[in-house]
Design a protein around this motif. Sequence first.
Motif, mmCIF file in Angstrom:
data_model
loop_
_atom_site.group_PDB
_atom_site.id
_atom_site.type_symbol
_atom_site.label_atom_id
_atom_site.label_comp_id
_atom_site.label_asym_id
_atom_site.label_seq_id
_atom_site.Cartn_x
_atom_site.Cartn_y
_atom_site.Cartn_z
ATOM 1 N N SER A 103 0.845 -1.192 0.000
ATOM 2 C CA SER A 103 0.000 0.000 0.000
ATOM 3 C C SER A 103 0.881 1.243 0.000
ATOM 4 O O SER A 103 1.959 1.252 0.592
ATOM 5 C CB SER A 103 -0.938 -0.014 1.206
ATOM 6 N N ILE A 141 8.454 -0.102 5.207
ATOM 7 C CA ILE A 141 7.389 0.858 5.466
ATOM 8 C C ILE A 141 8.028 2.252 5.586
ATOM 9 O O ILE A 141 9.082 2.393 6.171
ATOM 10 C CB ILE A 141 6.598 0.445 6.731
ATOM 11 N N THR A 179 3.213 2.307 2.654
ATOM 12 C CA THR A 179 2.624 2.300 3.994
ATOM 13 C C THR A 179 2.544 0.894 4.587
ATOM 14 O O THR A 179 2.056 0.707 5.694
ATOM 15 C CB THR A 179 1.221 2.953 3.989
ATOM 16 N N ARG A 180 2.974 -0.108 3.814
ATOM 17 C CA ARG A 180 3.159 -1.468 4.359
ATOM 18 C C ARG A 180 4.558 -1.897 3.961
ATOM 19 O O ARG A 180 5.071 -1.425 2.956
ATOM 20 C CB ARG A 180 2.192 -2.466 3.695
ATOM 21 N N ILE A 186 -6.146 1.160 3.966
ATOM 22 C CA ILE A 186 -4.932 1.884 3.525
ATOM 23 C C ILE A 186 -5.100 3.402 3.507
ATOM 24 O O ILE A 186 -4.190 4.113 3.113
ATOM 25 C CB ILE A 186 -4.473 1.372 2.143
ATOM 26 N N THR A 190 -1.988 5.778 8.235
ATOM 27 C CA THR A 190 -2.884 4.838 7.553
ATOM 28 C C THR A 190 -3.014 3.601 8.445
ATOM 29 O O THR A 190 -2.230 3.414 9.380
ATOM 30 C CB THR A 190 -2.321 4.408 6.186
ATOM 31 N N PRO A 222 -2.260 0.350 7.846
ATOM 32 C CA PRO A 222 -1.048 -0.479 7.912
ATOM 33 C C PRO A 222 0.069 0.162 8.739
ATOM 34 O O PRO A 222 0.799 -0.534 9.451
ATOM 35 C CB PRO A 222 -0.603 -0.597 6.447
ATOM 36 N N GLU A 223 0.178 1.492 8.669
ATOM 37 C CA GLU A 223 1.219 2.172 9.453
ATOM 38 C C GLU A 223 0.920 2.061 10.946
ATOM 39 O O GLU A 223 1.826 1.818 11.754
ATOM 40 C CB GLU A 223 1.309 3.651 9.041
ATOM 41 N N ASP A 275 -7.259 -4.243 -1.564
ATOM 42 C CA ASP A 275 -6.122 -3.595 -0.919
ATOM 43 C C ASP A 275 -5.101 -4.551 -0.314
ATOM 44 O O ASP A 275 -4.057 -4.133 0.164
ATOM 45 C CB ASP A 275 -6.634 -2.591 0.127
#
Lengths: 116, 421
Positions: free
Chosen positions: A68, A98, A113-114, B54, B68, B70-71, B157
């Motif tokens: 992402s 990340i 973001t991943r 996401i 986000t 995942p963060e 996603d």
Amino acid sequence: MRKTYCFTCIVCPLGCAIEVELEDGKVVGVTGHTCPRGEEWAIQEVTNPKRIVMSVVPVEGGALPTVSVRTAEPVPKEKIAELMKFLTGLRLKAPIKIGQVVAEWEGIKIVATRGA
Amino acid sequence: MEPMPQIPMLSYDVVVIGGGPAGMAAAAKAKELGLNVLLLDENDYLGGILPQCIHPGFGIHYFKEELTGPEFAARLAKRMIENGVEYRTSARVLEIRNYSDLEKVVIFTSPSGVYQVWAKAIIYAAGARERHAFEIGIVGDRVAGIYTAGEAQTLMDIYGVLPGKEIVIVGSGDVGLIMARRFALEGAKVKAVVELMPYPGGLARNVMILRDFNIPLYLGHRVVEVRGKGRVQRVKIVKVDENLNEVPGSEFWIEADTLVISAGLIPSVKKLKKIGVEIDPSTGGPVVNDRLETSVPGIFVAGNSLLINDLVDYVAEQGELAAEGAKEFIEKGGIESRKWVKVEKGANVRLVAPHYLSGDRDLYLYLRVSRPMENVEVRIPETGKKVRLPVVKPAEMVRVKLRAEEIRKAQERLTVEVVGA
Ligand SMILES: Cc1cc2nc3c(=O)[nH]c(=O)nc-3n(C[C@H](O)[C@H](O)[C@H](O)COP(=O)(O)OP(=O)(O)OC[C@H]3O[C@@H](n4cnc5c(N)ncnc54)[C@H](O)[C@@H]3O)c2cc1C
Ligand code: SF4
């Protein structure tokens, strides 16, 4: 030409109903806001709206098939479709950390973001 | 019932079930409090639903930064792993057994076989499940192309697959709106968002998405039927009146190849019900005290299994609270209170948790209203507490801090009400 935009302010939970009046593309009046922050936001929203854009990009050799991403800064709204096209063409290879900048488009950084 | 001797046996102070934000925060905190912890999740990655969320909007309170999904998940996972929490993914909990207060067994399957874990306390953080098409009364053909929002989100996603090209979304809560944006961004046409209630369910900043992408919103409408051969081809929509009854003759069809249901979440508590945990019908989650302990001593619950949260920050907070509860429970052999004060729902309060307060500690009450109101006060007459709020909406959870000494002013019970200021 006169044009009126009505929307709910999203800057704070109060959610004031703001109206912005445009005359030939110029702001001639803002009403309904309760504070200057809302006024500023409303003007930006009609003259140059910007959004953070997020998507996923295929990644080779990662734990999941995609990683992402998001733009490091808000992007002008009318450019979003073009940016999405750019992202659709992107292919990445693991390892990706990340927070890593995985691409750049017209000076805008695309950040993972991943991890992958 | 005897534990099964032929399967491998592990032993920990606490087993955390679920590796979403609630479970990860609970495990990290429990470890920091000196407990020996095992966390189990059936997914093959940590994070629960966050890795698929996401968009930004997570963590403003907890990390003081907008992240986000995942963060947010990665930060919690890092904290937990650096603390030395043991965890297993692809580990599905099948059953919980409650032998006695400090003797519990969790049975799980994993790629290396079936295991049983003995634990003194359990923190249950298995999240929620989504309501599906049949539950909201949609009838018609059994066709491909009907997804819950979470399924569509995972496809898009995590796996990078667009679930359809012409989409109708049921539900205008934040999840439905966020999915509308994701579909539109990825080039699908969102033909409508259909909302039963006369007002949108989501935050104003998410309702804005509809304007961004020129997506029609049908308020006070209901999707009633799906037709298609093999795949969704069209969906039938009707108007409803103030009492949510269908208006005769108002129906129309929209052509679409995909129907996405975003009609709310329900705490996933089947395994708890099986061992007799008392459930609150209004939250759908367990009845808990102010340590988030359920009616079965030593079983704690946090996150969307407790009640449906709109902010992950509160979920993580609940995880930590449950961990503190587990610590106290193990050390003292139970959660102590001189007496419990029962929390009652008053005017315009649809649900509230926790349900029993000790008055020994400060805590947060989480509540939801039944209908939107402006310029209100959350009042607890028995304690004299009043909190003023500009707006309340059913979609937004209200969180109120109560101090121990305030709670102690109440006798047997206290009433939470949301009334005009
Ligand atoms: C589309 C969407 C958008 C959202 N947007 C926002 C936002 O912008 N900002 C915000 O703050 N919040 C947002 N939220 C809310 C937030 O994500 C949730 O409240 C939070 O993630 C719930 O966490 P949880 O740990 O309770 O549950 P989950 O994240 O659901 O985790 C539960 C975990 O338990 C595991 N599990 C379940 N049963 C078992 C079993 N038997 N054995 C082993 N493991 C099991 C599951 O695999 C899962 O990993 C959003 C939610 C959704 C769905
Ligand atoms: S105008 Fe000011 S007070 Fe009103 S919603 Fe916007 S930021 Fe809040």
